[in-house]
Scaffold this active site. Structure first.
Site, PDB file in Angstrom:
ATOM      1  N   TYR A 103       4.612  16.108  13.121  1.00  0.00           N
ATOM      2  CA  TYR A 103       4.409  14.722  12.689  1.00  0.00           C
ATOM      3  C   TYR A 103       5.750  14.013  12.618  1.00  0.00           C
ATOM      4  CZ  TYR A 103       2.896  10.743   9.867  1.00  0.00           C
ATOM      5  OH  TYR A 103       2.645   9.472   9.413  1.00  0.00           O
ATOM      6  N   HIS A 156      -1.115  12.133  -0.732  1.00  0.00           N
ATOM      7  CA  HIS A 156      -0.370  11.093  -1.425  1.00  0.00           C
ATOM      8  C   HIS A 156      -1.402  10.248  -2.163  1.00  0.00           C
ATOM      9  CE1 HIS A 156       2.621  11.845   2.027  1.00  0.00           C
ATOM     10  NE2 HIS A 156       2.969  12.553   0.969  1.00  0.00           N
ATOM     11  N   HIS A 171       5.455   7.356  -1.026  1.00  0.00           N
ATOM     12  CA  HIS A 171       5.625   8.331   0.048  1.00  0.00           C
ATOM     13  C   HIS A 171       6.268   7.622   1.230  1.00  0.00           C
ATOM     14  CE1 HIS A 171       1.625   6.486   0.438  1.00  0.00           C
ATOM     15  NE2 HIS A 171       1.788   6.574   1.759  1.00  0.00           N
TER      16      HIS A 171
END
Length: 433
Positions: A344, A359, A365
């Site tokens: 990612y 999250h 985040h």
């Protein structure tokens, strides 16, 4: 057969003419079959949202012994079994048991990770992890509580349903809607993710000014064709119901996959994520991730989802004068992310295939320190993003609670996750605009 939400008709070619002509429930069905309706919506729902199918089967599904509680797997909707945790959470890849020591099929390998709401009130979601190493033999599952959106990450699934068979491989998804019986065959160590929604069905997101085409196109969704087996099971076939968050089992002496023909618009279906038509910013700024929505389960509030299934597929990044990775964010929605394969872009280390992150609502985040420094200094040229990668997100308007299994028993929680942001430093200089 192709098409999202279409009115389909299918009959096993071994029994041509098994579908009644001109009516749903004749006095005597062809081939001596029983007619059975499976309703996925209230009878009086408006036509655009009315879901039902007619099944023509060798025996009706009512022929079974009483259900009894089944103590198996790690499913729960008890969101108060452990204190809430508002921290950024990340899990290492969930471990798949080894077959000789611990045989585990799809049902016994279900583990609830987080969720909110509850099935009796028909409003809520749950995120489950499945890990298994053996096929379901002479047993099937159906979900009385809601719909399963299944995301295989390792190993392919051969799913037999009352409507036919589907082979679902990593980078594909499938949806098994409420009440549909299915059995899962695997071919080795297998792992994946499940998004369960109570009280709503998945649908394609509205496209608005995008126009008539784009994102997940309806014709790319595939529905199985009719297939049946007329098989007696003297030792007993086990039908498992997920009901009010718990499992119950009933015995019968025949296979439930005895549907010779069917018609309707309430079916299981699958979709290959490579078919998604990606839209992205082509001038400046990072577009909101809602442009990557594959399926949505809506609430009664316009534009607010009970749950969205969002992917981050390979694409081009061309935005000028722009920090191209995902921005730093605090969200009124909850975001669970998983990784099917690859790396990612916002966290190339630590976020691994078969793991996940959560999250929670209003928990900050964003990119880790390495990603920020690299992207802030990169020469901005057209570049490929996420080649060889497929990350996804289950996003919900509900505040998700993590189970005891997720926080403790699984032993996969990465307790050092917060450290990926610690190297971030101030670049502020009041004398330099």
């Amino acid at each position: 057969m192709s098409g999202f939400g279409n009115e389909h008709v299918s009959e096993d070619p071994r029994c041509p003419g098994a579908l009644p002509e001109g009516q749903n429930n004749p006095q005597v069905c062809p081939y001596g079959l029983y007619a059975e309706q499976l309703s996925g919506s209230a009878f009086t729902c408006p036509r655009p949202t009315n879901k039902r199918s007619w099944l023509y089967r060798i025996l009706p599904s009512v022929c079974h012994k009483p259900f009894k509680p089944l103590k198996e797997g790690h499913l729960t909707h008890d969101w108060d079994e452990i204190e809430p945790d508002p921290n950024q959470l990340r899990w290492k890849p969930f471990e798949i048991p080894k077959a000789p020591q611990n045989k585990m099929d799809f049902v016994s390998g279900l583990h609830t990770l987080c969720g909110a709401g509850e099935p009796r009130g028909r409003n809520g979601i749950a995120v489950h992890i499945f890990v298994c190493n053996t096929s379901m033999v002479d047993r099937c599952l159906y979900n009385s509580d809601g719909d399963f959106l299944i995301v295989p990450q390792q190993g392919k699934l051969l799913i037999t349903t009352e409507f036919g068979k589907m082979l679902v491989e990593p980078n594909e998804i499938c949806v098994i809607q409420q009440g549909m019986r299915f059995s899962v065959e695997v071919f080795g160590e297998t792992r994946g993710y499940i998004l369960e929604v109570y009280g709503a069905h998945f649908e394609l997101p509205d496209l608005g000014p995008i126009g008539a085409n784009g994102l997940a196109n309806p014709r790319d969704f595939l529905v199985p064709v009719a297939w049946y087996e007329d098989r007696q099971v003297p030792g007993g076939y086990t039908v498992i119901s997920k009901y009010q968050g718990k499992l119950f089992a009933a015995q019968q002496d025949y296979s439930p996959f005895n549907v010779v023909a069917w018609h309707g618009n309430y079916t299981p279906y699958k979709y290959h994520l490579e078919k998604f038509m990606v839209i992205n910013a082509v001038a400046f700024d990072h577009a909101d991730p809602s442009i990557f929505t594959v399926l949505t389960a809506k609430t009664t509030r316009a534009g607010v989802a009970l749950a969205d299934f969002v992917i981050f597929p390979p694409r081009w990044g061309v935005a000028n004068n722009t920090f191209r990775p995902p921005y730093y964010h605090r969200n009124c929605m909850s975001e669970f992310m998983g990784l099917i394969k690859g790396h990612y872009e916002a966290k190339e280390e630590g976020f691994q295939p078969g793991g996940g992150s959560l999250h929670s609502m209003m928990t900050p985040h964003g990119p880790d320190a390495d990603c920020f420094e690299k992207a802030s200094k990169a020469k901005l040229e057209p570049e490929r993003v996420a080649d060889g990668t497929m990350a996804f997100m289950f996003e919900s308007s509900l505040s998700l609670a993590v189970t005891k299994w997720g926080l403790q028993t699984s032993n996969r929680l990465d307790k050092n996750y917060y450290k990926c942001w610690e190297p971030l430093k101030s670049h502020f200089n009041p004398r330099c605009k």
